[in-house]
Design a protein around this motif. Sequence first.
Motif, PDB file in Angstrom:
ATOM      1  N   ARG A1056       7.700  25.172  24.642  1.00 22.20           N
ATOM      2  CA  ARG A1056       8.202  26.353  25.333  1.00 22.20           C
ATOM      3  C   ARG A1056       7.988  27.606  24.485  1.00 22.20           C
ATOM      4  O   ARG A1056       7.629  28.667  24.993  1.00 22.20           O
ATOM      5  CB  ARG A1056       9.685  26.186  25.642  1.00 22.20           C
ATOM      6  N   LEU A1057       8.220  27.463  23.184  1.00 21.65           N
ATOM      7  CA  LEU A1057       7.987  28.593  22.292  1.00 21.65           C
ATOM      8  C   LEU A1057       6.517  28.963  22.259  1.00 21.65           C
ATOM      9  O   LEU A1057       6.165  30.151  22.191  1.00 21.65           O
ATOM     10  CB  LEU A1057       8.483  28.270  20.880  1.00 21.65           C
ATOM     11  N   MET A1058       5.639  27.967  22.315  1.00 25.60           N
ATOM     12  CA  MET A1058       4.206  28.256  22.345  1.00 25.60           C
ATOM     13  C   MET A1058       3.828  29.002  23.613  1.00 25.60           C
ATOM     14  O   MET A1058       2.917  29.838  23.621  1.00 25.60           O
ATOM     15  CB  MET A1058       3.406  26.959  22.251  1.00 25.60           C
ATOM     16  N   ASP A1059       4.528  28.712  24.698  1.00 31.76           N
ATOM     17  CA  ASP A1059       4.192  29.340  25.966  1.00 31.76           C
ATOM     18  C   ASP A1059       4.720  30.765  26.078  1.00 31.76           C
ATOM     19  O   ASP A1059       3.980  31.702  26.401  1.00 31.76           O
ATOM     20  CB  ASP A1059       4.744  28.498  27.118  1.00 31.76           C
ATOM     21  N   CYS A1060       6.031  30.925  25.825  1.00 36.74           N
ATOM     22  CA  CYS A1060       6.662  32.224  26.116  1.00 36.74           C
ATOM     23  C   CYS A1060       7.189  32.935  24.898  1.00 36.74           C
ATOM     24  O   CYS A1060       7.733  34.036  25.020  1.00 36.74           O
ATOM     25  CB  CYS A1060       7.789  32.036  27.128  1.00 36.74           C
ATOM     26  N   LEU A1070       5.183  28.593  32.756  1.00 34.14           N
ATOM     27  CA  LEU A1070       4.042  28.046  32.057  1.00 34.14           C
ATOM     28  C   LEU A1070       3.308  29.175  31.349  1.00 34.14           C
ATOM     29  O   LEU A1070       3.485  30.355  31.644  1.00 34.14           O
ATOM     30  CB  LEU A1070       3.115  27.318  33.044  1.00 34.14           C
ATOM     31  N   HIS A1071       2.410  28.769  30.451  1.00 38.17           N
ATOM     32  CA  HIS A1071       1.754  29.798  29.656  1.00 38.17           C
ATOM     33  C   HIS A1071       0.877  30.702  30.519  1.00 38.17           C
ATOM     34  O   HIS A1071       0.784  31.902  30.287  1.00 38.17           O
ATOM     35  CB  HIS A1071       0.922  29.146  28.546  1.00 38.17           C
ATOM     36  N   ALA A1072       0.238  30.141  31.557  1.00 40.21           N
ATOM     37  CA  ALA A1072      -0.608  30.980  32.417  1.00 40.21           C
ATOM     38  C   ALA A1072       0.237  31.974  33.203  1.00 40.21           C
ATOM     39  O   ALA A1072      -0.108  33.156  33.335  1.00 40.21           O
ATOM     40  CB  ALA A1072      -1.433  30.098  33.356  1.00 40.21           C
ATOM     41  N   ASP A1073       1.358  31.501  33.743  1.00 38.51           N
ATOM     42  CA  ASP A1073       2.245  32.403  34.483  1.00 38.51           C
ATOM     43  C   ASP A1073       2.819  33.469  33.564  1.00 38.51           C
ATOM     44  O   ASP A1073       2.957  34.636  33.941  1.00 38.51           O
ATOM     45  CB  ASP A1073       3.373  31.604  35.146  1.00 38.51           C
ATOM     46  N   TYR A1074       3.169  33.035  32.352  1.00 35.03           N
ATOM     47  CA  TYR A1074       3.735  34.015  31.412  1.00 35.03           C
ATOM     48  C   TYR A1074       2.702  35.066  31.045  1.00 35.03           C
ATOM     49  O   TYR A1074       3.017  36.248  30.888  1.00 35.03           O
ATOM     50  CB  TYR A1074       4.243  33.306  30.157  1.00 35.03           C
ATOM     51  N   LEU A1075       1.433  34.629  30.930  1.00 30.33           N
ATOM     52  CA  LEU A1075       0.375  35.589  30.624  1.00 30.33           C
ATOM     53  C   LEU A1075       0.271  36.651  31.716  1.00 30.33           C
ATOM     54  O   LEU A1075       0.124  37.839  31.453  1.00 30.33           O
ATOM     55  CB  LEU A1075      -0.960  34.853  30.457  1.00 30.33           C
ATOM     56  N   GLN A1128      -4.595  22.323  24.965  1.00 31.26           N
ATOM     57  CA  GLN A1128      -4.627  23.474  25.869  1.00 31.26           C
ATOM     58  C   GLN A1128      -4.499  24.798  25.143  1.00 31.26           C
ATOM     59  O   GLN A1128      -4.851  25.848  25.687  1.00 31.26           O
ATOM     60  CB  GLN A1128      -3.516  23.347  26.895  1.00 31.26           C
ATOM     61  N   TYR A1129      -3.967  24.738  23.873  1.00 33.78           N
ATOM     62  CA  TYR A1129      -3.807  25.985  23.130  1.00 33.78           C
ATOM     63  C   TYR A1129      -5.055  26.334  22.330  1.00 33.78           C
ATOM     64  O   TYR A1129      -5.084  27.340  21.643  1.00 33.78           O
ATOM     65  CB  TYR A1129      -2.605  25.881  22.182  1.00 33.78           C
ATOM     66  N   GLY A1130      -6.044  25.478  22.405  1.00 32.10           N
ATOM     67  CA  GLY A1130      -7.315  25.792  21.738  1.00 32.10           C
ATOM     68  C   GLY A1130      -8.264  26.564  22.599  1.00 32.10           C
ATOM     69  O   GLY A1130      -9.425  26.766  22.219  1.00 32.10           O
ATOM     70  N   PRO A1133      -5.708  31.176  27.775  1.00 36.61           N
ATOM     71  CA  PRO A1133      -5.648  32.618  27.489  1.00 36.61           C
ATOM     72  C   PRO A1133      -5.119  32.956  26.099  1.00 36.61           C
ATOM     73  O   PRO A1133      -4.648  34.064  25.890  1.00 36.61           O
ATOM     74  CB  PRO A1133      -4.702  33.125  28.562  1.00 36.61           C
ATOM     75  N   PHE A1134      -5.156  32.030  25.190  1.00 34.32           N
ATOM     76  CA  PHE A1134      -4.587  32.282  23.856  1.00 34.32           C
ATOM     77  C   PHE A1134      -5.615  32.969  22.971  1.00 34.32           C
ATOM     78  O   PHE A1134      -6.828  32.837  23.185  1.00 34.32           O
ATOM     79  CB  PHE A1134      -4.096  30.968  23.241  1.00 34.32           C
TER      80      PHE A1134
END
Length: 1216
Positions: A1056-1060, A1070-1075, A1128-1130, A1133-1134
Amino acid sequence: MERDEDMDARVAFQRLKPISTELMDRRNDAQGARKALVAMRDGLLQVPPDGLQVCHELVLFPLHLILEAVLARRMASEKGKEAPGFDDMRCAIHEGVAEEVYACYRAVLECTWCEGREALQQALARTAGVATVCQKSDSEIVRTLGLRCLSALILHLRNSPRSRDLHAYLCEQATAPALGHLLSIPVSYAKSEIHAGSKGSKSVLQIAWSTLQEWLEFVDDPDAIAFFVPGTASGLFLTLQRAGSLGPTTASAGGQAVVEAISALSTLLQVVLADAHCRSALEDLAIQQNAETGLDVVQQLNEIVKVGRQGAQKSAGGVTDLEECDMNKNSESTSLRCVRDRQWSSRTSQKLGDMAKQTVPVLLHHAQASVRGALIKLSTTVLCECTIAFSTCREVFVRCLLILFQDPSEAVARHAQKTLRATMFHSNPCLTTDKIVSSMLQKALTDLPPAGDPDPSCLEENLKLISSCMEALGPEPLISTFFASEDTRSQTLDLLSGCFCLEGNHRAALGTSWQAGHNESASRLQLLGTSFGHVSGISLFEVHQQPLPRFAQGMTYLSNASLYKYAATAVRLLGRAAAAIDRHGSELAGLLGCARRKVVFILEARGPGWQRDAASWFLLINELLYGASTVWNTNKGYGRSAPPDWMPATTDVLISQITQIMELYAQPELLNLPTASNEARGFGFREAADNCIMLRPLLEGVGIFAGCLGPYFADHDARLLPAAICPLVERVADASGLVADSAMISILAVCRHCGYKNPSEMLAKNADYIVDELCKQLREPSAYPQSCKLLTVVLRSQDDTSTMFPLVAEPVRLASLILTPTARQGSKAVSNHALTALLEAMKATVREGKKVQECIKLESEDLLVSADEENNAPVQAPISLDLADSNSESVKEFFNKYHQAKENETGDSVDSNLEACQDLLAKWRKRLENIAAILDTAVETVGPLFASASLSTKVLAMDCALETLYAAKFYDQAIDCIESLAERFTSDHTKDLDMPRRKLLPCLAQLWPDLVQSLNEGQGSSIEMSLRTLLEMVLLSRGTFLARRWIQDAWPACLRLMDCGGHVESAGLLHADYLAVRQRKQDPVSALHVEKVQTHVLSMVDAIATGTSASKVLIPENLGKMVIDLLQYGTLPFSLHVQTQCINTLSKLALVDCAKVVSALKEAASSGEDCCSSAFHNKSASSSELQYISTGSNPDRRASVAKLVLSSLQGPISAQ
């Protein structure tokens, strides 16, 4: 005899005649004449004096001719003409020739003697002419030689067999003009040098006054000199006036010249106005006589000079050459004698006294000690030898001695003290000065500020005068005169306390410490637990050596340490006098009781600025007690080696008085006053600053009292140190740097005087008193808001926890009660102090646990070594086997007994070893139980604080949790040492040993839910602290406790911390929605924050993967899921940085279980198409390759990342 004289005469004649002849031949050759004069001077010093006396006219003839030519040319040059009749004496033009002529003439005077009155007349005329001519020369050497000739004339007269007759003739009225002219020459020289200003010569001025003193001492006739007193005194006082008023650019500022002038003035007074000479004229003169006023020193000098000039005009009579003056002429019109009657003596002494009043006080502050020493000589002359003439102005010279009583030069001070004491309480009423000193002391006390002049120079002189008067009077007259009643005692103390008042400089009171750059409480607290050395940039030795009492900053009138020293000396003398006259302490008790009542009245009234008023009285009380003790001023004779009239107070008296003062100082309403405006509601900045001003002398007073009593201060029967130690230690962590420094210096003073090696030892030896006071205060935190600070200081000061730590379990428990939700509602500040104290308690627990673990480990190793030595020792057979008479039965019996003995010995060894284990556990059980109790308290307290809304509270709680886990680790290691030792000796050790329970795993289990919650709800800066705490928990974990909890609780929170990034409004996205949300808000700061959080999470995973507990936490089941989640973090949108770090983290996870990681990566790689086959052959991805990977679809990008990581793991795979 006659033949010898003839022989000396022939030798002198043969040596000097050729030189005289050559001098006359070369009188027109300057260089030749000078060489001849040099040879003559050498010859004069080598020939026999008797021979020179016979033929001295042979030498004087050419010298006289050259002198006349020099005189004529000088007079003609002044008129702008040429000297007639001296064309054949051209050598006189040369200045070097004149110098040698004067030197030869001086040698003639010194080596010959005057044969009669006629010769005296000629010598006086020639010498006066030489001196007069030399005065007009521009050469300093020539002017010096002219004065030296006057001095040589004295020797010329003394060497004569008829010296008495010649002296009498010189003092006759007929020779008064010549004598007056001779006395005026040095005065004229001195005035010329003074008026020349910076061009004047200090050495010529000095020689002029020394020459005048020599002539005054030689004549020593008051009748002959009395007429010339005005002119002589005018020059002397002019020199003294210029020395006191002008700078060092003038000749008059020469210190030695001033000394010679003062000495000449003393000689003049002795010769003319001594008691032996004035008694007949002034025996009926009243001592009290009003002096004429209204004339300053310059007007008085002009008046005296006018009288002197009138006499000089009468004596001169228009004659310009002394040789033409008939010295035997005596008429009423030219008489230079005055009648030394009562009127003359009174007028002269009054004028001289008035000039002394204007001049002497200025010279008291002269930079050179020799000048101040000469003033003592002048004062001695006036007070002891000229008492009748100067009866109306003795106060000037008494004041001079009193001021010099406190002179910086020890030699000058001792001389002044010896001189004044010789005149105190004298049987002769004309000599005694005690009444003058008493009246001066009374006036000086009333002139103290604020009523008197607050100017620093005037105040310094006034304070010097007060302390000198007290010292001169002695204890008995001082106390009986100024402290005989309660009213006089109160008035005098009020006057003295006014000097110590402090100004309300509030910014300075709360500002930085005088220990510049070290006003942080952490640095000061570190000093408490350290031996005297150098710590954190602070030289503890320098702090330790600072004497108490000391100058207090921010004083209104005592603006520097010098002023404070003089004021403190007066108060100390007062305390010493009270202790000396009554050995039972009643007088000292009266003084301190009066001061104590003043303080109580101030504390009860609490008017405006009451803290500063109380501080001035605290300073006064400290100085009174310090002066009464034996430690004050031992090098001056007022300490242990004090004279009988200044004996210090006894120890019993000091203990009694200090105990009463400590009751006043130790009042909680004073010690608990806040020193920061935010420590109490509605408490302003000015009030806090005033509290700081008051607390400093109060705290430093404890160190002063420790110095007064020495080891007796730490005596538990007196209970002085126990009453003071807690306030001192508490204020070391004070918000005000100045207050904290005062507390620290006072603690170090207690250590020095009471025999403690360092503050830590002092606290350890008084631990029971400190803990009792702590418990008392912690039970009422609202009444004692500083109690948690005190606990913090005590815990932080203990490097060696063996003494203090067993006692702090109860105070720590009480402090933890302040952190309960209900208690925290009351005072947030007190809660923060309690949490800080708990953190220090856990740090102390870590130190204690580490020490216990190390000691148990060492002792267990020693036991194992001893057991091994016993087991390896050979077993002795209980019986012997006779081989000659042995059969099968006897052999069998022998071996049966042998094995039985060995079994018995082994059993005994096991029992003894097990007993040793029990003893080891019993020895350390109490300390282990103390550690366990504090661990239980901390774990129950800090976990709920992880959810605090205050960032500072949350950070402190997590720090405390980490320290708790470290302490639990050492605790468990100590238990492991005992268990491993018991396992070595017996397999059933748990039955025989009552082992304590381990603490690390229960602590982890109890803190885990709160930590996970903080990760799920954390935001901002607290996330980093939560991740660090999680990392330390994982690294400290034992067994498989966190294997399941990691993947179920911690890892989802990390994702969760990685996402938001921990934003509450984005939780669950999710990370895409947060982006998308972040892009719509256009929030670059949030984007940077999320990237920072992602970096922290990946760094934590890296540390776990490379840590010792990786295989226990990252089991294969967990590893596979973590690899899939991290892929997914590699990709987008990261950011590129996060992608790179993610790939590196996947590579580090392969170090834990390469097969599992490779399997997961292959599964991910097979799910997508090969989009970057070129990257498979590289061990690491470049930035361009990562950017290329980011252009595909999401499954394809994950597959590409997996293949990229697999390519980097080709080395480990091939190795397997």
